[in-house]
Write a protein that holds these residues in place. Sequence first.
Motif, PDB file in Angstrom:
ATOM      1  N   ILE A  54       0.870   3.679  13.557  1.00  0.00           N
ATOM      2  CA  ILE A  54       1.646   3.315  12.345  1.00  0.00           C
ATOM      3  C   ILE A  54       2.941   4.087  12.183  1.00  0.00           C
ATOM      4  O   ILE A  54       3.285   5.241  12.904  1.00  0.00           O
ATOM      5  CB  ILE A  54       0.811   4.541  11.189  1.00  0.00           C
ATOM      6  CG1 ILE A  54      -0.747   3.730  11.116  1.00  0.00           C
ATOM      7  CG2 ILE A  54       1.650   3.983   9.741  1.00  0.00           C
ATOM      8  CD1 ILE A  54      -1.508   4.577  10.376  1.00  0.00           C
ATOM      9  N   PRO A  59       1.868  -0.442   9.844  1.00  0.00           N
ATOM     10  CA  PRO A  59       0.878  -0.399  10.902  1.00  0.00           C
ATOM     11  C   PRO A  59       1.322  -1.649  11.746  1.00  0.00           C
ATOM     12  O   PRO A  59       1.936  -2.470  11.460  1.00  0.00           O
ATOM     13  CB  PRO A  59      -0.351  -0.695  10.172  1.00  0.00           C
ATOM     14  CG  PRO A  59      -0.029  -1.229   8.860  1.00  0.00           C
ATOM     15  CD  PRO A  59       1.202  -0.661   8.747  1.00  0.00           C
ATOM     16  N   SER A  91      -8.520   8.251  12.938  1.00  0.00           N
ATOM     17  CA  SER A  91      -7.328   8.195  12.482  1.00  0.00           C
ATOM     18  C   SER A  91      -6.664   9.496  12.291  1.00  0.00           C
ATOM     19  O   SER A  91      -7.264  10.605  11.976  1.00  0.00           O
ATOM     20  CB  SER A  91      -7.209   7.427  10.975  1.00  0.00           C
ATOM     21  OG  SER A  91      -7.998   8.094  10.106  1.00  0.00           O
ATOM     22  N   TYR A  93      -2.335  10.918  10.690  1.00  0.00           N
ATOM     23  CA  TYR A  93      -1.253  10.250  10.122  1.00  0.00           C
ATOM     24  C   TYR A  93      -0.116  11.756   9.780  1.00  0.00           C
ATOM     25  O   TYR A  93      -0.797  12.370   8.917  1.00  0.00           O
ATOM     26  CB  TYR A  93      -1.564   9.284   9.061  1.00  0.00           C
ATOM     27  CG  TYR A  93      -0.161   8.722   8.477  1.00  0.00           C
ATOM     28  CD1 TYR A  93       0.591   7.984   9.082  1.00  0.00           C
ATOM     29  CD2 TYR A  93       0.128   9.107   6.867  1.00  0.00           C
ATOM     30  CE1 TYR A  93       1.615   7.388   8.527  1.00  0.00           C
ATOM     31  CE2 TYR A  93       1.450   8.655   6.186  1.00  0.00           C
ATOM     32  CZ  TYR A  93       2.166   7.600   7.182  1.00  0.00           C
ATOM     33  OH  TYR A  93       3.151   7.165   6.555  1.00  0.00           O
ATOM     34  N   ASN A 101      -4.621   4.901  14.211  1.00  0.00           N
ATOM     35  CA  ASN A 101      -6.088   4.494  13.716  1.00  0.00           C
ATOM     36  C   ASN A 101      -6.559   3.745  15.025  1.00  0.00           C
ATOM     37  O   ASN A 101      -5.972   3.016  15.517  1.00  0.00           O
ATOM     38  CB  ASN A 101      -5.941   3.322  12.620  1.00  0.00           C
ATOM     39  CG  ASN A 101      -5.384   3.908  11.424  1.00  0.00           C
ATOM     40  OD1 ASN A 101      -5.884   4.979  10.949  1.00  0.00           O
ATOM     41  ND2 ASN A 101      -4.604   2.762  10.569  1.00  0.00           N
TER      42      ASN A 101
END
Length: 120
Positions: A54, A59, A91, A93, A101
């Motif tokens: 991402i 993504p 995942s 972020y 992911n």
Amino acid sequence: MNRILLIISVLLLSGCSQRVIDFTAISSKNIDLSKGADFKRSPARVKGEDRKHIFVIFPTGFPSAKEAMDKAIESVPGAVALLDGVVTTHSWYFPGIYGQNWVEVEGTPLIDPLLLKGGH
């Protein structure tokens, strides 16, 4: 103030993992079950994963359990399926910057000896 920044940083950088399914046998390959009595279990477990990135908020795709399963099966010559395994999603972020992911499939390979000899 430093403690609050540390807590926020840890929360933002934390990842997530979820066990999706446990399985007895799984495959994406064509298997001749009439020869199943000749199949052998590998002594070692294998893992396969399909990972997507991402960037900012975009993504690069969505991870596929089938792709992860294929990678695990194909990592062992003659393997046609996986036994006694698990599918897990992962995942992490960092908002607005980068994340990942992925799907991981782990199991014990089931080997068709005829494929090792160049049969079928």
